[in-house]
Design a protein around this motif. Structure first.
Motif, PDB file in Angstrom:
ATOM      1  N   ASN A 227       0.866  -1.184   0.000  1.00  0.00           N
ATOM      2  CA  ASN A 227       0.000   0.000   0.000  1.00  0.00           C
ATOM      3  C   ASN A 227       0.896   1.226   0.000  1.00  0.00           C
ATOM      4  OD1 ASN A 227      -1.974   1.985   0.463  1.00  0.00           O
ATOM      5  ND2 ASN A 227      -3.230   0.559   1.657  1.00  0.00           N
ATOM      6  N   ASP A 228       0.999   1.890  -1.152  1.00  0.00           N
ATOM      7  CA  ASP A 228       1.955   2.992  -1.317  1.00  0.00           C
ATOM      8  C   ASP A 228       3.368   2.551  -0.967  1.00  0.00           C
ATOM      9  OD1 ASP A 228       0.025   4.802  -2.181  1.00  0.00           O
ATOM     10  OD2 ASP A 228      -0.442   5.442  -0.134  1.00  0.00           O
ATOM     11  N   GLY A 229       3.654   1.288  -1.233  1.00  0.00           N
ATOM     12  CA  GLY A 229       4.975   0.743  -0.959  1.00  0.00           C
ATOM     13  C   GLY A 229       5.134   0.160   0.431  1.00  0.00           C
ATOM     14  N   TYR A 230       4.186   0.447   1.333  1.00  0.00           N
ATOM     15  CA  TYR A 230       4.273  -0.070   2.694  1.00  0.00           C
ATOM     16  C   TYR A 230       3.797  -1.521   2.762  1.00  0.00           C
ATOM     17  CZ  TYR A 230       5.019   4.675   4.515  1.00  0.00           C
ATOM     18  OH  TYR A 230       5.533   5.915   4.792  1.00  0.00           O
ATOM     19  N   HIS A 231       4.302  -2.239   3.751  1.00  0.00           N
ATOM     20  CA  HIS A 231       3.839  -3.600   4.040  1.00  0.00           C
ATOM     21  C   HIS A 231       2.341  -3.576   4.289  1.00  0.00           C
ATOM     22  CE1 HIS A 231       2.949  -7.032   6.713  1.00  0.00           C
ATOM     23  NE2 HIS A 231       3.966  -7.642   6.145  1.00  0.00           N
ATOM     24  N   GLU A 232       1.616  -4.523   3.700  1.00  0.00           N
ATOM     25  CA  GLU A 232       0.153  -4.518   3.771  1.00  0.00           C
ATOM     26  C   GLU A 232      -0.371  -5.953   3.769  1.00  0.00           C
ATOM     27  OE1 GLU A 232      -3.233  -3.576   4.487  1.00  0.00           O
ATOM     28  OE2 GLU A 232      -2.248  -1.716   3.874  1.00  0.00           O
ATOM     29  N   VAL A 233      -1.463  -6.172   4.518  1.00  0.00           N
ATOM     30  CA  VAL A 233      -2.099  -7.492   4.498  1.00  0.00           C
ATOM     31  C   VAL A 233      -3.602  -7.423   4.257  1.00  0.00           C
ATOM     32  CG1 VAL A 233      -0.375  -8.614   5.970  1.00  0.00           C
ATOM     33  CG2 VAL A 233      -2.394  -7.558   7.023  1.00  0.00           C
ATOM     34  N   TYR A 234      -4.185  -6.211   4.207  1.00  0.00           N
ATOM     35  CA  TYR A 234      -5.641  -6.099   4.061  1.00  0.00           C
ATOM     36  C   TYR A 234      -6.068  -5.468   2.737  1.00  0.00           C
ATOM     37  CZ  TYR A 234     -10.531  -4.940   5.008  1.00  0.00           C
ATOM     38  OH  TYR A 234     -11.899  -4.835   4.934  1.00  0.00           O
ATOM     39  N   ASP A 235      -5.398  -4.433   2.284  1.00  0.00           N
ATOM     40  CA  ASP A 235      -5.842  -3.706   1.105  1.00  0.00           C
ATOM     41  C   ASP A 235      -4.635  -3.107   0.405  1.00  0.00           C
ATOM     42  OD1 ASP A 235      -7.834  -2.973  -0.583  1.00  0.00           O
ATOM     43  OD2 ASP A 235      -8.656  -1.375   0.660  1.00  0.00           O
ATOM     44  N   GLY A 369     -12.691 -10.246  -3.661  1.00  0.00           N
ATOM     45  CA  GLY A 369     -12.023  -9.805  -2.444  1.00  0.00           C
ATOM     46  C   GLY A 369     -10.633 -10.404  -2.382  1.00  0.00           C
ATOM     47  N   VAL A 370      -9.647  -9.609  -1.971  1.00  0.00           N
ATOM     48  CA  VAL A 370      -8.266 -10.079  -1.868  1.00  0.00           C
ATOM     49  C   VAL A 370      -7.661  -9.553  -0.573  1.00  0.00           C
ATOM     50  CG1 VAL A 370      -5.971 -10.116  -2.927  1.00  0.00           C
ATOM     51  CG2 VAL A 370      -8.009 -10.106  -4.384  1.00  0.00           C
ATOM     52  N   VAL A 371      -7.030 -10.435   0.198  1.00  0.00           N
ATOM     53  CA  VAL A 371      -6.248 -10.051   1.372  1.00  0.00           C
ATOM     54  C   VAL A 371      -4.985 -10.912   1.385  1.00  0.00           C
ATOM     55  CG1 VAL A 371      -8.283  -9.438   2.754  1.00  0.00           C
ATOM     56  CG2 VAL A 371      -7.312 -11.734   2.954  1.00  0.00           C
ATOM     57  N   GLU A 372      -4.097 -10.590   2.298  1.00  0.00           N
ATOM     58  CA  GLU A 372      -2.966 -11.472   2.589  1.00  0.00           C
ATOM     59  C   GLU A 372      -3.336 -12.315   3.801  1.00  0.00           C
ATOM     60  OE1 GLU A 372       0.167 -11.970   1.374  1.00  0.00           O
ATOM     61  OE2 GLU A 372       0.001 -10.590  -0.328  1.00  0.00           O
ATOM     62  N   ALA A 373      -3.568 -13.608   3.576  1.00  0.00           N
ATOM     63  CA  ALA A 373      -3.790 -14.537   4.682  1.00  0.00           C
ATOM     64  C   ALA A 373      -2.450 -14.791   5.372  1.00  0.00           C
ATOM     65  CB  ALA A 373      -4.398 -15.836   4.147  1.00  0.00           C
ATOM     66  N   PRO A 374      -2.445 -15.492   6.514  1.00  0.00           N
ATOM     67  CA  PRO A 374      -1.160 -15.755   7.173  1.00  0.00           C
ATOM     68  C   PRO A 374      -0.113 -16.339   6.229  1.00  0.00           C
ATOM     69  CG  PRO A 374      -2.949 -16.410   8.601  1.00  0.00           C
ATOM     70  CD  PRO A 374      -3.571 -16.015   7.301  1.00  0.00           C
ATOM     71  N   ARG A 375      -0.569 -17.175   5.288  1.00  0.00           N
ATOM     72  CA  ARG A 375       0.354 -17.881   4.409  1.00  0.00           C
ATOM     73  C   ARG A 375       0.512 -17.223   3.043  1.00  0.00           C
ATOM     74  NH1 ARG A 375      -2.171 -20.116   8.053  1.00  0.00           N
ATOM     75  NH2 ARG A 375      -1.260 -21.769   9.324  1.00  0.00           N
ATOM     76  N   GLY A 376      -0.139 -16.073   2.825  1.00  0.00           N
ATOM     77  CA  GLY A 376       0.036 -15.373   1.563  1.00  0.00           C
ATOM     78  C   GLY A 376      -1.277 -14.924   0.958  1.00  0.00           C
TER      79      GLY A 376
END
Length: 477
Positions: A227-235, A369-376
């Motif tokens: 997200n704008d280059g930052y680490h992200e797991v939700y959006d 819908g797309v997120v980063e789950a624990p495994r990717g």
């Protein structure tokens, strides 16, 4: 001399897996297959149900990745109805998702992965009971930290597993002020535990540094949200790196089908996704915690950013599978810091702040819908008819995206260490250790192969009478 060497079952993973190592006439390794033999078929089970029920159904896929499936499904339903949840609702979803990742990372590192590092020369101790016996104080800390993370998921999700509160347009309930205060204190404790875990993990990996290069690491692409280059797991956007860590593409997750294709193989019920526009590289592409910290430019939180800089100073942007374990511990610290910030917002305790009105009679025909789950990376793609009934469901879960490189890594290890058909427990454990580093979640991942290998599932009642059958799951589902 045997024709095959078999590891069955692969131990200390979620689900059931088998490794078959094929030998030629000289006893040299000719092929290695990672075989997933269980069948779930959730994509077909969900068809015929109302789309707004999907966030309740999909967490039943797994009891470990349950929060990720819940919020990812809710995002797909939001997309279908073209609604945007209020910010407090998005914060609650993030809290639920972050806590779910934290508890999963704790579970994997301490219960499944760390025995390989703590007891490398004691096969009988390489399990969670070995930790309990040898390091009881550490075991208590582990249980306490995971318990606190699960208590947060229960407060937000309504249940300890299989949450129910994320729905079209937001959340069905807030948390109480008392819960908010409690979880803020708990997160301070989890953050402290996370920092201790990073130090422990760093030292354990340092002691077995010779394995970093010898256990796997074939070239492959990597993919993760940023997200704008930052680490992200939700959006955010999906960023693709090459094997050297260079950015080669970045795209909106809603366009995933333009970039990712899936195929099936006769030896496994897992699908084999690959990147279309980047071709079909021998190693496929990787997801999970290590690609996430490789893909991001930086973290938004101070302690995690310091750890990232130390990690990159030591390793750069590696593809070494054993470092997945290290990356998960850094994420525990980061997500704990993020949870503490999210819990500062008192609006998450206000019922009138967490829901947007949804017209269930108006849908777009499909939602993603797309997120980063624990495994990717985790993808939920739904299609529904004019009555809102699901007609097609496609789930691309993290474990299947690691399928190609994991199998290639296992083959590389087998080829390197097995000669003249001779093998010992240490070599076989190295292969299992490699697979464990990916933390596969096979309940989420297993499907049924179609095409030349049709599968017929028959559902019978308690008397053995046939109720229905599902013949030849389409598209390899």
């Amino acid at each position: 001399m045997p024709d095959n060497i078999t590891i069955e079952p692969v131990t200390r993973i979620e689900g059931h897996a088998k490794v078959t190592i094929e030998l030629d006439k000289e006893g040299e390794v000719s092929d290695t297959k990672l075989q997933i033999l269980q069948v779930r078929g959730f994509e077909k089970f969900m068809e015929g149900r109302q789309i707004e029920h999907a966030p309740i159904l999909s967490p039943r896929i797994c009891g470990i990745c349950t929060e990720a499936h819940h919020v990812c499904s809710a995002k797909a339903v939001d997309d279908f109805f073209n609604v945007n949840p209020p910010e407090p609702a998005r914060k609650l979803r993030r809290l639920l998702h972050y806590a779910g990742i934290i508890q999963s990372h704790i579970l994997h590192f301490y219960f499944l992965a760390s025995p390989d590092f703590l007891f490398p020369d004691a096969k009988e101790k390489r399990n969670v009971m070995g930790i309990v016996d040898e390091k009881p104080d550490l075991a208590k800390k582990v249980i306490d930290a995971r318990k606190k993370a699960k208590q947060l998921t229960k407060s937000i999700g309504g249940k300890e597993i299989h949450p129910t509160t994320a729905t079209a347009g937001g959340m069905t309930k807030p948390i109480t002020e008392r819960e908010r205060q409690k979880h803020m204190k708990d997160m301070e404790s989890i953050l402290e535990f996370g920092e201790e875990s990073v130090e422990l993990g760093r030292n354990l990996i340092e002691k077995r540094k010779e394995l970093l290069d010898s256990l796997g690491g074939v070239d492959s692409y990597q993919m993760a949200l940023v997200n704008d280059g930052y680490h992200e797991v939700y959006d955010g956007q999906l960023r693709i790196l090459d094997s050297q860590g260079n950015i080669v593409n970045e795209f909106d997750p809603s366009n995933y089908s333009n970039h990712i294709a899936e195929r099936v193989q006769p030896h496994s019920y897992l699908k084999f996704p690959y990147l279309k526009k980047e071709g079909f590289p021998e190693g496929g592409y990787r997801v999970n915690a290590l690609p996430r910290i490789n893909a991001c430019d930086e973290f938004r939180t101070e302690k995690a950013q310091t750890l990232l800089e130390e990690f990159r100073s030591e390793y750069g942007k590696p593809l070494k599978p054993l470092l997945y374990n290290y990356a998960r511990l850094i994420e525990i610290v980061h997500l704990s810091e993020e949870c503490m910030k999210l819990l500062e917002d008192e609006r998450i305790t206000k019922k009138n702040k967490i829901r947007t009105d949804v017209n269930l009679d108006k849908g777009s025909g499909e939602g993603i819908g797309v997120v980063e789950a624990p495994r990717g990376g985790l993808f939920h793609h739904y299609k529904a008819n004019e009555d809102g009934i699901l007609t097609d469901v496609n789930l691309i879960v993290a474990t299947v995206q690691n399928n190609i490189p994991c199998e290639k890594d296992a083959h590389q290890i087998a080829e390197k260490f097995i000669n003249n058909g001779e093998v010992d427990d240490e070599i076989l454990n190295h292969i299992e250790m490699l697979i464990r580093s990916y933390d596969p979640c096979l309940s989420c991942a297993s499907h049924a192969a179609g095409g030349k290998h049709p599968l017929k599932i028959e559902i019978v009642d308690s008397e053995g009478s046939l109720k229905t059958s599902l013949d030849n799951f389409k598209n390899g589902k």
